[in-house]
Scaffold this motif. Structure first.
Motif, PDB file in Angstrom:
ATOM      1  N   ILE A 120      -2.487  18.018  -7.593  1.00 19.70           N
ATOM      2  CA  ILE A 120      -2.826  18.166  -6.164  1.00 19.70           C
ATOM      3  C   ILE A 120      -1.739  18.997  -5.458  1.00 19.70           C
ATOM      4  N   HIS A 121      -0.508  18.517  -5.512  1.00 20.50           N
ATOM      5  CA  HIS A 121       0.590  19.271  -4.881  1.00 20.50           C
ATOM      6  C   HIS A 121       0.831  20.593  -5.603  1.00 20.50           C
ATOM      7  N   GLY A 122       0.650  20.574  -6.928  1.00 23.58           N
ATOM      8  CA  GLY A 122       0.943  21.768  -7.716  1.00 23.58           C
ATOM      9  C   GLY A 122       0.001  22.925  -7.420  1.00 23.58           C
ATOM     10  N   ALA A 171      12.936   9.948 -16.173  1.00 25.31           N
ATOM     11  CA  ALA A 171      11.477   9.928 -15.957  1.00 25.31           C
ATOM     12  C   ALA A 171      11.177   9.696 -14.486  1.00 25.31           C
ATOM     13  N   TYR A 172      10.400  10.599 -13.925  1.00 23.27           N
ATOM     14  CA  TYR A 172       9.838  10.345 -12.598  1.00 23.27           C
ATOM     15  C   TYR A 172       9.064   9.035 -12.717  1.00 23.27           C
ATOM     16  N   VAL A 173       9.088   8.208 -11.692  1.00 22.70           N
ATOM     17  CA  VAL A 173       8.426   6.901 -11.777  1.00 22.70           C
ATOM     18  C   VAL A 173       6.905   7.065 -11.981  1.00 22.70           C
ATOM     19  N   ASN A 174       6.392   8.257 -11.661  1.00 23.75           N
ATOM     20  CA  ASN A 174       4.976   8.568 -11.931  1.00 23.75           C
ATOM     21  C   ASN A 174       4.788   8.793 -13.438  1.00 23.75           C
ATOM     22  N   THR A 175       5.008   7.741 -14.218  1.00 25.44           N
ATOM     23  CA  THR A 175       4.815   7.775 -15.668  1.00 25.44           C
ATOM     24  C   THR A 175       4.243   6.428 -16.080  1.00 25.44           C
ATOM     25  N   VAL A 226       7.435  19.539   3.371  1.00 24.19           N
ATOM     26  CA  VAL A 226       6.691  19.465   2.097  1.00 24.19           C
ATOM     27  C   VAL A 226       7.297  18.445   1.143  1.00 24.19           C
ATOM     28  N   HIS A 227       6.439  17.998   0.234  1.00 27.84           N
ATOM     29  CA  HIS A 227       6.852  17.099  -0.846  1.00 27.84           C
ATOM     30  C   HIS A 227       7.378  17.963  -1.992  1.00 27.84           C
ATOM     31  N   PRO A 228       8.438  17.500  -2.686  1.00 31.98           N
ATOM     32  CA  PRO A 228       9.002  18.340  -3.764  1.00 31.98           C
ATOM     33  C   PRO A 228       8.106  18.477  -4.989  1.00 31.98           C
ATOM     34  N   GLU A 229       6.931  17.845  -5.008  1.00 28.12           N
ATOM     35  CA  GLU A 229       5.969  18.090  -6.093  1.00 28.12           C
ATOM     36  C   GLU A 229       5.250  19.427  -5.895  1.00 28.12           C
ATOM     37  N   CYS A 230       5.443  20.059  -4.727  1.00 33.39           N
ATOM     38  CA  CYS A 230       4.824  21.377  -4.491  1.00 33.39           C
ATOM     39  C   CYS A 230       5.577  22.427  -5.316  1.00 33.39           C
ATOM     40  N   GLY A 258      11.002  16.511   1.252  1.00 31.42           N
ATOM     41  CA  GLY A 258      11.332  15.097   1.066  1.00 31.42           C
ATOM     42  C   GLY A 258      10.154  14.289   0.571  1.00 31.42           C
ATOM     43  N   SER A 259      10.449  13.031   0.223  1.00 28.91           N
ATOM     44  CA  SER A 259       9.416  12.103  -0.235  1.00 28.91           C
ATOM     45  C   SER A 259       8.458  11.825   0.925  1.00 28.91           C
ATOM     46  N   THR A 260       7.409  11.115   0.596  1.00 25.61           N
ATOM     47  CA  THR A 260       6.417  10.727   1.597  1.00 25.61           C
ATOM     48  C   THR A 260       7.092  10.084   2.817  1.00 25.61           C
ATOM     49  N   SER A 261       7.939   9.094   2.556  1.00 21.68           N
ATOM     50  CA  SER A 261       8.580   8.384   3.667  1.00 21.68           C
ATOM     51  C   SER A 261       9.598   9.262   4.384  1.00 21.68           C
ATOM     52  N   GLY A 301       4.570   2.263   2.156  1.00 15.22           N
ATOM     53  CA  GLY A 301       5.704   3.171   2.045  1.00 15.22           C
ATOM     54  C   GLY A 301       5.584   4.062   0.840  1.00 15.22           C
ATOM     55  N   ASP A 302       6.712   4.698   0.473  1.00 11.03           N
ATOM     56  CA  ASP A 302       6.685   5.588  -0.697  1.00 11.03           C
ATOM     57  C   ASP A 302       6.913   4.762  -1.966  1.00 11.03           C
ATOM     58  N   SER A 303       6.899   5.451  -3.107  1.00 10.10           N
ATOM     59  CA  SER A 303       6.954   4.734  -4.386  1.00 10.10           C
ATOM     60  C   SER A 303       8.217   3.887  -4.496  1.00 10.10           C
ATOM     61  N   PHE A 304       9.332   4.435  -4.053  1.00 10.03           N
ATOM     62  CA  PHE A 304      10.589   3.694  -4.183  1.00 10.03           C
ATOM     63  C   PHE A 304      10.562   2.448  -3.301  1.00 10.03           C
ATOM     64  N   THR A 308      12.504   8.316  -8.256  1.00 12.86           N
ATOM     65  CA  THR A 308      11.350   8.633  -7.417  1.00 12.86           C
ATOM     66  C   THR A 308      11.702   9.926  -6.687  1.00 12.86           C
ATOM     67  N   SER A 309      10.747  10.430  -5.917  1.00 20.10           N
ATOM     68  CA  SER A 309      11.039  11.686  -5.222  1.00 20.10           C
ATOM     69  C   SER A 309      12.175  11.497  -4.213  1.00 20.10           C
ATOM     70  N   SER A 310      12.346  10.258  -3.716  1.00 23.92           N
ATOM     71  CA  SER A 310      13.405  10.056  -2.717  1.00 23.92           C
ATOM     72  C   SER A 310      14.771   9.814  -3.356  1.00 23.92           C
ATOM     73  N   ALA A 353       0.843  -1.204   0.000  1.00 17.53           N
ATOM     74  CA  ALA A 353       0.000   0.000   0.000  1.00 17.53           C
ATOM     75  C   ALA A 353       0.875   1.249   0.000  1.00 17.53           C
ATOM     76  N   HIS A 354       0.564   2.191  -0.872  1.00 14.32           N
ATOM     77  CA  HIS A 354       1.252   3.482  -0.789  1.00 14.32           C
ATOM     78  C   HIS A 354       0.769   4.193   0.477  1.00 14.32           C
ATOM     79  N   SER A 355       1.660   5.021   1.035  1.00 16.46           N
ATOM     80  CA  SER A 355       1.297   5.699   2.295  1.00 16.46           C
ATOM     81  C   SER A 355       0.172   6.720   2.127  1.00 16.46           C
ATOM     82  N   TYR A 356      -0.236   7.016   0.910  1.00 18.58           N
ATOM     83  CA  TYR A 356      -1.387   7.915   0.738  1.00 18.58           C
ATOM     84  C   TYR A 356      -2.719   7.175   0.885  1.00 18.58           C
ATOM     85  N   GLU A 357      -2.638   5.843   1.044  1.00 21.58           N
ATOM     86  CA  GLU A 357      -3.884   5.074   1.187  1.00 21.58           C
ATOM     87  C   GLU A 357      -4.478   5.289   2.588  1.00 21.58           C
TER      88      GLU A 357
HETATM   89  P1  13P Z   1       6.481   9.332  -3.238  1.00 21.19           P
HETATM   90  O1  13P Z   1       7.598   9.122  -4.244  1.00 21.19           O
HETATM   91  O2  13P Z   1       6.883  10.215  -2.129  1.00 21.19           O
HETATM   92  O3  13P Z   1       5.911   8.037  -2.828  1.00 21.19           O
HETATM   93  O4  13P Z   1       5.332  10.141  -3.979  1.00 21.19           O
HETATM   94  C1  13P Z   1       4.497   9.557  -4.915  1.00 21.19           C
HETATM   95  C2  13P Z   1       3.429  10.456  -5.281  1.00 21.19           C
HETATM   96  O5  13P Z   1       2.569  10.134  -6.051  1.00 21.19           O
HETATM   97  C3  13P Z   1       3.461  11.785  -4.689  1.00 21.19           C
HETATM   98  O6  13P Z   1       2.357  12.491  -5.044  1.00 21.19           O
END
Ligand code: 13P
Ligand code: SF4
Length: 314
Positions: free
Chosen positions: A181-183, A118-122, A204-208, A220-223, A46-49, A135-137, A30-34
């Protein structure tokens, strides 16, 4: 949700999920946003990585991913022989769909020596034309480790901008994309939160956006955000990422206080999965065919190179 699952309590459903996981040799990631009740039954959250590392390591033959599609695709790329399900098959990250492989191919024709990060969010399809994932981390570490001076970073312009600041000797080309969302967080949100909670550190998350990141005490990343908050001596924190992180931290550290930077930080796709969906998939009531992740062999081969590079350098 069936009538039967509808009448179950959360605790009943969680117990049944734990039992079915054991009986069916399933690893639940489960991603930590669940939501809290899902994270509680996960074998790993945990986070994506971290999820991609666990997907590769998990001894179970079946992986059930609670999160969004690119995470389940990444799990499948790393464990091609396993059966991988995305619990909520329609949950996608809007950022992952922002560019087509064609846009990257055109860039590569003009810049054949510039690696595409590529950010893994692809999507897996987009990864097939890229050179390495981050990943963000791991983004800063991996970009720093690349031998080339110039790179293209897609699709998150905000994360790319953050990496550029941390690795100033590189020239980073960006395409204009990002997380909706972050943007959408603004410096005015920071002002408002700081007025309500003066002197409280902002994580904050670096997607902001860069203007928000510039005001933060930690990026930093979620984790990484969760780890920082747990270890810090501070008693209160403003959390500038998806609202679940403030909630999980509150459970994990009841003696501290966690305030979402803004209540708009809710990712509808991450929240699309319910505990009842997890139950339904494991009990056979859900549509396993729709949930199963499949990719053609060529997509798997090409997209996997980027993920392997990420693990090697990350
Ligand atoms: P993480 O790399 O921190 O898990 O972030 C994934 C994500 O979708 C952030 O919005
Ligand atoms: Fe995608 Fe943003 Fe949701 Fe993360 S929070 S999954 S980047 S839309």
């Amino acid at each position: 949700m069936s009538h039967m699952t509808g009448r179950r309590t959360i605790a009943d459903m969680q117990e049944a999920i734990r039992r079915m996981k054991r009986e069916q040799d399933v690893c639940l990631l489960a991603h930590s946003y669940e939501a809290r009740e899902i994270v509680e039954v996960a074998d790993y959250a945990g986070d994506s990585f971290q999820l991609s590392v666990m997907a590769a390591k998990a001894p179970q033959q079946t992986l059930l991913l609670c999160g969004v599609r690119f995470m389940a695709e990444t799990a499948k790329l790393l464990s091609p022989d396993k059966t991988v399900y995305l619990t909520s098959p329609t949950a996608g990250c809007p950022m992952a769909e922002q560019f087509s492989p064609e846009a990257v191919r055109r860039y590569k024709q003009e810049h054949p020596d510039v690696p595409v990060v590529a950010y893994v969010n692809t999507t897996a399809a987009l990864k097939t034309v890229c050179d390495v994932c981050v990943t963000s981390s791991s983004a800063v570490k991996i970009v720093r480790a690349l031998p080339q001076k110039r790179i293209l970073f897609i699709p998150d312009g905000n994360l790319g901008h953050y990496v550029q600041q941390m690795v100033p000797d590189k020239v980073i080309d960006l395409f204009p994309g990002g997380c909706p969302i972050h943007g959408a967080v603004t410096p005015a949100d920071v002002d408002k939160a700081r007025s309500a909670h003066p002197g409280v550190p902002l994580l904050v998350h670096p997607e902001c956006p860069p203007a928000v990141v510039a005001l933060a005490d930690f990026v930093g990343s979620t984790s990484a955000i969760m780890e920082y908050a747990k270890k810090s001596d501070a008693r209160e924190f403003l959390i500038g990422t998806e609202i679940s992180i403030a909630e999980h931290l509150q459970y994990d550290c009841p003696e501290k206080r966690f305030y979402p930077l803004t209540v708009r930080l809710i990712c509808p796709d991450m929240k699309a999965t319910t505990l009842a969906d997890v139950y339904a998939l494991l009990s056979g009531e859900g549509d396993r065919a729709a949930a199963q992740i499949t990719m053609d062999a060529e997509t798997m081969r090409l997209a996997r190179r980027c993920i392997d590079e990420m693990i090697r350098l990350g």
